[in-house]
Design a protein around this motif. Structure first.
Motif, mmCIF file in Angstrom:
data_model
loop_
_atom_site.group_PDB
_atom_site.id
_atom_site.type_symbol
_atom_site.label_atom_id
_atom_site.label_comp_id
_atom_site.label_asym_id
_atom_site.label_seq_id
_atom_site.Cartn_x
_atom_site.Cartn_y
_atom_site.Cartn_z
ATOM 1 N N PHE A 31 0.995 -1.291 -0.176
ATOM 2 C CA PHE A 31 0.224 -0.023 0.045
ATOM 3 C C PHE A 31 0.821 1.241 0.019
ATOM 4 O O PHE A 31 0.353 2.508 -0.249
ATOM 5 N N ASN A 32 2.091 1.102 0.142
ATOM 6 C CA ASN A 32 3.024 2.334 -0.135
ATOM 7 C C ASN A 32 4.531 1.532 -0.383
ATOM 8 O O ASN A 32 4.685 0.263 -0.240
ATOM 9 N N PRO A 33 5.466 2.622 -0.629
ATOM 10 C CA PRO A 33 6.753 1.839 -0.762
ATOM 11 C C PRO A 33 7.425 1.080 0.378
ATOM 12 O O PRO A 33 8.198 0.139 0.214
ATOM 13 N N LEU A 34 7.133 1.619 1.562
ATOM 14 C CA LEU A 34 7.812 1.079 2.726
ATOM 15 C C LEU A 34 7.162 -0.409 2.706
ATOM 16 O O LEU A 34 7.829 -1.392 3.161
ATOM 17 N N SER A 35 5.807 -0.517 2.746
ATOM 18 C CA SER A 35 5.162 -1.907 2.636
ATOM 19 C C SER A 35 5.855 -2.968 1.607
ATOM 20 O O SER A 35 5.815 -4.312 1.835
ATOM 21 N N ALA A 36 6.319 -2.332 0.601
ATOM 22 C CA ALA A 36 6.923 -3.229 -0.581
ATOM 23 C C ALA A 36 8.136 -3.710 0.048
ATOM 24 O O ALA A 36 8.498 -4.877 0.049
ATOM 25 N N ARG A 37 9.041 -2.927 1.030
ATOM 26 C CA ARG A 37 10.056 -3.516 1.951
ATOM 27 C C ARG A 37 9.585 -4.657 2.442
ATOM 28 O O ARG A 37 10.391 -5.696 2.769
ATOM 29 N N LEU A 38 8.646 -4.325 3.382
ATOM 30 C CA LEU A 38 8.247 -5.588 4.344
ATOM 31 C C LEU A 38 7.836 -6.785 3.548
ATOM 32 O O LEU A 38 8.344 -7.759 3.946
ATOM 33 N N SER A 69 -0.774 9.168 -14.539
ATOM 34 C CA SER A 69 0.525 9.852 -14.058
ATOM 35 C C SER A 69 0.484 9.417 -12.712
ATOM 36 O O SER A 69 1.672 9.174 -12.082
ATOM 37 N N GLU A 70 -0.611 9.431 -11.823
ATOM 38 C CA GLU A 70 -0.855 9.234 -10.592
ATOM 39 C C GLU A 70 -0.499 7.708 -10.481
ATOM 40 O O GLU A 70 0.371 7.251 -9.526
ATOM 41 N N VAL A 71 -0.944 6.815 -11.149
ATOM 42 C CA VAL A 71 -0.661 5.168 -11.097
ATOM 43 C C VAL A 71 0.826 5.122 -11.487
ATOM 44 O O VAL A 71 1.421 4.130 -10.730
ATOM 45 N N ALA A 72 1.339 5.630 -12.560
ATOM 46 C CA ALA A 72 2.907 5.509 -13.003
ATOM 47 C C ALA A 72 3.597 6.104 -11.843
ATOM 48 O O ALA A 72 4.801 5.233 -11.478
ATOM 49 N N GLY A 73 3.269 7.092 -11.282
ATOM 50 C CA GLY A 73 4.236 7.787 -10.092
ATOM 51 C C GLY A 73 4.140 6.723 -8.901
ATOM 52 O O GLY A 73 5.354 6.544 -8.362
ATOM 53 N N ARG A 74 3.148 6.278 -8.450
ATOM 54 C CA ARG A 74 3.074 5.462 -7.322
ATOM 55 C C ARG A 74 3.584 4.274 -7.594
ATOM 56 O O ARG A 74 4.595 3.495 -6.791
ATOM 57 N N GLY A 75 3.538 3.626 -8.980
ATOM 58 C CA GLY A 75 4.182 2.508 -9.384
ATOM 59 C C GLY A 75 5.791 2.700 -9.080
ATOM 60 O O GLY A 75 6.399 1.597 -8.825
ATOM 61 N N ARG A 76 6.124 3.443 -9.652
ATOM 62 C CA ARG A 76 7.645 3.893 -9.735
ATOM 63 C C ARG A 76 8.063 4.039 -8.375
ATOM 64 O O ARG A 76 9.209 3.281 -7.888
ATOM 65 N N GLN A 77 7.330 4.645 -7.246
ATOM 66 C CA GLN A 77 7.678 4.942 -6.084
ATOM 67 C C GLN A 77 7.963 3.473 -5.315
ATOM 68 O O GLN A 77 8.873 3.334 -4.452
ATOM 69 N N ILE A 78 6.900 2.489 -5.513
ATOM 70 C CA ILE A 78 6.894 1.205 -5.049
ATOM 71 C C ILE A 78 7.790 0.396 -5.584
ATOM 72 O O ILE A 78 8.741 -0.502 -4.751
ATOM 73 N N ALA A 79 7.929 0.325 -7.058
ATOM 74 C CA ALA A 79 8.952 -0.632 -7.453
ATOM 75 C C ALA A 79 10.405 -0.494 -7.287
ATOM 76 O O ALA A 79 10.943 -1.383 -7.065
ATOM 77 N N ARG A 80 10.713 0.741 -7.158
ATOM 78 C CA ARG A 80 12.048 1.080 -6.999
ATOM 79 C C ARG A 80 12.624 0.981 -5.463
ATOM 80 O O ARG A 80 13.798 0.697 -5.273
ATOM 81 N N MET A 81 11.623 0.557 -4.545
ATOM 82 C CA MET A 81 12.009 0.229 -3.268
ATOM 83 C C MET A 81 12.471 -1.291 -3.101
ATOM 84 O O MET A 81 12.907 -1.391 -1.866
ATOM 85 N N THR A 82 12.324 -2.213 -3.858
ATOM 86 C CA THR A 82 12.260 -3.657 -3.807
ATOM 87 C C THR A 82 12.977 -3.857 -4.765
ATOM 88 O O THR A 82 13.034 -3.842 -5.966
#
Ligand SMILES: C[C@](O)(C(=O)O)[C@H](CC(=O)O)C(=O)O
Ligand SMILES: [Mg+2]
Length: 302
Positions: A31-38, A69-82
């Motif tokens: 649900f956010n970049p940090l949870s991708a790490r988890l 743009s919103e979807v790609a932006g959030r996708g980028r934030q999440i994908a790059r964290m993991t």
């Protein structure tokens, strides 16, 4: 530290290789970049980026209000964290086939490992609600053909989701799944299957990887990973589950705070400061400056 080290094309290559092995890969929704790490830390094989969560996060219903743009932006934030592959929900592709083509390229550039495009009409709705409508077969196939044609990395996974089961029944879902594969879909997401036998029927009809959606409070029972593996599924998502867990916990915490004026009794429900700092890799920043991580945190809860 900072971001993941594995480049997107390498994540996609490794993901395709694992998918081809036929094993069942588990993709909880971040649900956010940090949870991708988890999700990565807890040993899962991939991360799902849900449209429903993206919308809910902004306080919006899941009816196609979010922009590319919103979807790609959030996708980028999440994908790059993991280091894990992240696949994203592209809803109906944001318009006509030419919009689908642009969607694919934007999401490829955002570092995702793949996406799914569905055959609902706009405005779309959650696949587990009643009253859905789907586009005709020609339009559904055009969306997928445009997506496949637009990608530049052959390992970027184009998954076709069909919502037709809840509208016209299982036979129609099987027919559409076959046609979507013929149009070039790399994988199929048969939405709102009612039983394991239905998943199995789709499995017997097509050769490409299949995704099972274990969203709560929907049309499918919550089958276990073992059950889904036994009927030949290759990907399973729990798209909104972490948000539901976090929000449920937040609701209970706020009630307790409101009632008692303190969160002392809630400490064992919380991610500890030490766990958070571990997840964001505080120690790693000493690589830049040894003055950054020069403290210790006691892990006991008072
Ligand atoms: C998978 C899904 O498309 C999503 O956006 O996460 C939703 C999940 C949900 O609303 O529970 C869906 O349509 O199934
Ligand atoms: Mg969705």
């Amino acid at each position: 530290m900072l971001y993941a080290k594995t480049p997107a094309h390498e994540k996609r290559r490794a993901f395709r290789e694992r998918l081809a092995s036929g094993e069942l890969l588990r993709f909880p929704g971040a649900f956010n970049p940090l949870s991708a790490r988890l999700i990565e830390q807890r040993g899962f094989e991939g991360v799902y980026v849900s449209g429903a969560v993206l919308a809910a996060d902004l306080g919006l219903p899941d009816i196609g209000l979010t922009t590319l743009s919103e979807v790609a932006g959030r996708g980028r934030q999440i994908a790059r964290m993991t280091e894990l592959p992240a696949i994203i929900d592209a809803d109906t592709g944001f318009g006509e086939p030419m919009n689908v083509a642009r969607t694919v390229q934007e999401l490829e550039d955002a570092g995702l490992a793949g996406l799914h495009i569905e055959d609902q009409v706009n405005p779309k709705r959650c696949g587990h609600l009643d009253g859905k409508q789907v586009v005709d077969q020609h339009t559904a196939l055009q969306r997928i053909a445009a997506a496949v044609d637009a990608r530049r990395d052959e390992n970027f996974l184009i998954m076709a989701r069909t919502d037709i089961r809840a509208v016209e029944g299982l036979d129609a879902a099987i027919d559409r799944a076959k046609a979507l594969v013929d149009a070039g879909a790399d994988a199929i997401f048969p939405e709102a299957m009612a039983t394991l036998a239905e998943f199995e029927a789709v499995r017997n009809a097509v050769d490409v990887p299949l995704l099972a959606n274990m969203t709560e409070f929907g049309k499918s029972d919550l089958f276990t990973v073992d059950q889904l593996r036994d009927v030949g599924m290759n990907l399973v998502i729990w798209p909104v589950s972490l948000l539901r867990l976090a929000m449920g916990s937040a609701m209970r915490g706020l009630d307790e705070l409101e009632a008692s004026g303190s969160l002392q009794t809630q400490l064992d429900q919380m991610q500890h400061r030490a766990e958070l700092y571990d997840l964001v890799d505080y120690p790693g920043y000493n690589h830049f400056d040894t003055d950054i991580y020069n403290f210790t945190i006691t892990k006991e809860r008072p």
